[in-house]
Write an enzyme that holds these catalytic residues in place. Sequence first.
Site, PDB file in Angstrom:
ATOM      1  N   GLY A  56     -37.060  -2.326  -8.874  1.00  0.00           N
ATOM      2  CA  GLY A  56     -38.042  -2.721  -9.455  1.00  0.00           C
ATOM      3  C   GLY A  56     -39.472  -0.588  -9.965  1.00  0.00           C
ATOM      4  N   GLN A 196     -27.952  -5.881 -10.260  1.00  0.00           N
ATOM      5  CA  GLN A 196     -29.179  -5.776 -10.850  1.00  0.00           C
ATOM      6  C   GLN A 196     -29.166  -6.716 -12.074  1.00  0.00           C
ATOM      7  OE1 GLN A 196     -28.660  -3.292 -10.829  1.00  0.00           O
ATOM      8  NE2 GLN A 196     -30.493  -1.509  -9.889  1.00  0.00           N
ATOM      9  N   ASP A 237     -38.931   3.332 -15.980  1.00  0.00           N
ATOM     10  CA  ASP A 237     -39.394   3.851 -15.010  1.00  0.00           C
ATOM     11  C   ASP A 237     -40.471   5.074 -14.766  1.00  0.00           C
ATOM     12  OD1 ASP A 237     -37.050   2.559 -14.220  1.00  0.00           O
ATOM     13  OD2 ASP A 237     -37.146   2.721 -12.131  1.00  0.00           O
TER      14      ASP A 237
HETATM   15  O1  MRU Z   1     -33.169   0.770  -9.602  1.00  0.00           O
HETATM   16  P1  MRU Z   1     -33.991   0.081  -9.482  1.00  0.00           P
HETATM   17  O2  MRU Z   1     -33.431  -1.527  -9.270  1.00  0.00           O
HETATM   18  O3  MRU Z   1     -35.387   0.462  -9.103  1.00  0.00           O
HETATM   19  O4  MRU Z   1     -33.969   0.323 -11.135  1.00  0.00           O
HETATM   20  C1  MRU Z   1     -34.874  -0.875 -11.810  1.00  0.00           C
HETATM   21  C2  MRU Z   1     -34.810  -0.095 -13.278  1.00  0.00           C
HETATM   22  O5  MRU Z   1     -34.013   0.109 -13.585  1.00  0.00           O
HETATM   23  C3  MRU Z   1     -35.755  -1.557 -14.290  1.00  0.00           C
HETATM   24  O6  MRU Z   1     -34.932  -1.460 -15.012  1.00  0.00           O
HETATM   25  C4  MRU Z   1     -36.794  -0.705 -14.483  1.00  0.00           C
HETATM   26  O7  MRU Z   1     -37.146  -1.202 -13.165  1.00  0.00           O
HETATM   27  C5  MRU Z   1     -38.027  -1.462 -15.402  1.00  0.00           C
HETATM   28  S1  MRU Z   1     -38.477  -2.653 -13.917  1.00  0.00           S
HETATM   29  C6  MRU Z   1     -39.332  -3.642 -15.101  1.00  0.00           C
END
Ligand code: MRU
Length: 341
Positions: A56, A196, A237
């Site tokens: 995240g 997730q 991200d």
């Molecule tokens: O691969 P991840 O689980 O790190 O990806 C996270 C996401 O895409 C979330 O939607 C994004 O980071 C927003 S988190 C508040």
Amino acid sequence: MHTSFEEIRDGFQALRFDGTALGLIDQRLLPAEERWLRLTDIDGVITAIADLVVRGAPAIGVAAAYGAVIAARSRGNDLAGWQRDMQRLAQARPTAVNLVWAVERMRAVVSESGCLEPERLAAEALAIHRADIAANLAMARAGSEWIEPGSGVLTHCNTGSLATGGIGTALGIVIEGVRAGRVERVYADETRPWLQGSRLTAWELARAGVDFQVIVEGAAAALMASGAVQWVITGADRIAANGDVANKIGTYALAVLARYHGVQMMVAAPSSTLDPAMASGQGIAIEQRDSAEIWRAAGLEAQPPGFAAWNPVFDLTPAELVDCIVTERGVFRPPYDFSQF
Ligand code: MRU
């Protein structure tokens, strides 16, 4: 120095720093097991970020800031060694800009004083963590007010307290919306291949006492056609200056579906996720992960002979498909221009 923040309210605190060690709940194991890892060296922090123990965008940034403190303690006066640690840390994952942003904040502290001062770095890391908590609360309030009472919401990936320093970005808005009586139905996309949604968002919503239903990604169109959802709400991200959004793979598909069905699309992210130097999403590096993640989601331990997979874990949603972007500074509407942030 302990990180314990009352402001989080009932959100879960997934990152804990005691001045020496970074405590992380191992998100690879949730919801089956709540196991904490105690990290005391920079290699451990880098591996934890790369292997998704912590994930995240905002949570990665906070973890990196504490990692910089841990590295400084073990490097003593070896500033060049610390800079090499920071280089490796910044490269642990490519898409979430919060990682590079946090490393740059820590580097700025060191270039100001010209030496490694772990206490000053710890104060900066704490400031980054506190600012994220405050940003989460501001977004939850501002974003939830945009949701018409009686609405249904579909969210994607995990954007709650596991993914941030505080109560979350998109999920903070969803939970605040439920409490304010604006959101009546909550759907969480399972979010393949790492799940997730069905593992982490489901765990968080259940903890928060929010009724919800998990859907498989393929059900999103049918859900929208049924009229059950009025908003898709996701995190990000990295957001380019023109409002293009890099987020978990599948976000783009939801945005396309949403526009077709007259469902609105809200993206929530703190300013640390904005990349004013990136003119459009086309320049954003999209992380590709091991195809083993896909086989694992299919219940296979290894890639069967002759099988192959493509596993980009983020995608780009063009700004024109995003109805509003919520940051701690307010709610922005198209046309977006974040070049001055
Ligand atoms: O691969 P991840 O689980 O790190 O990806 C996270 C996401 O895409 C979330 O939607 C994004 O980071 C927003 S988190 C508040």
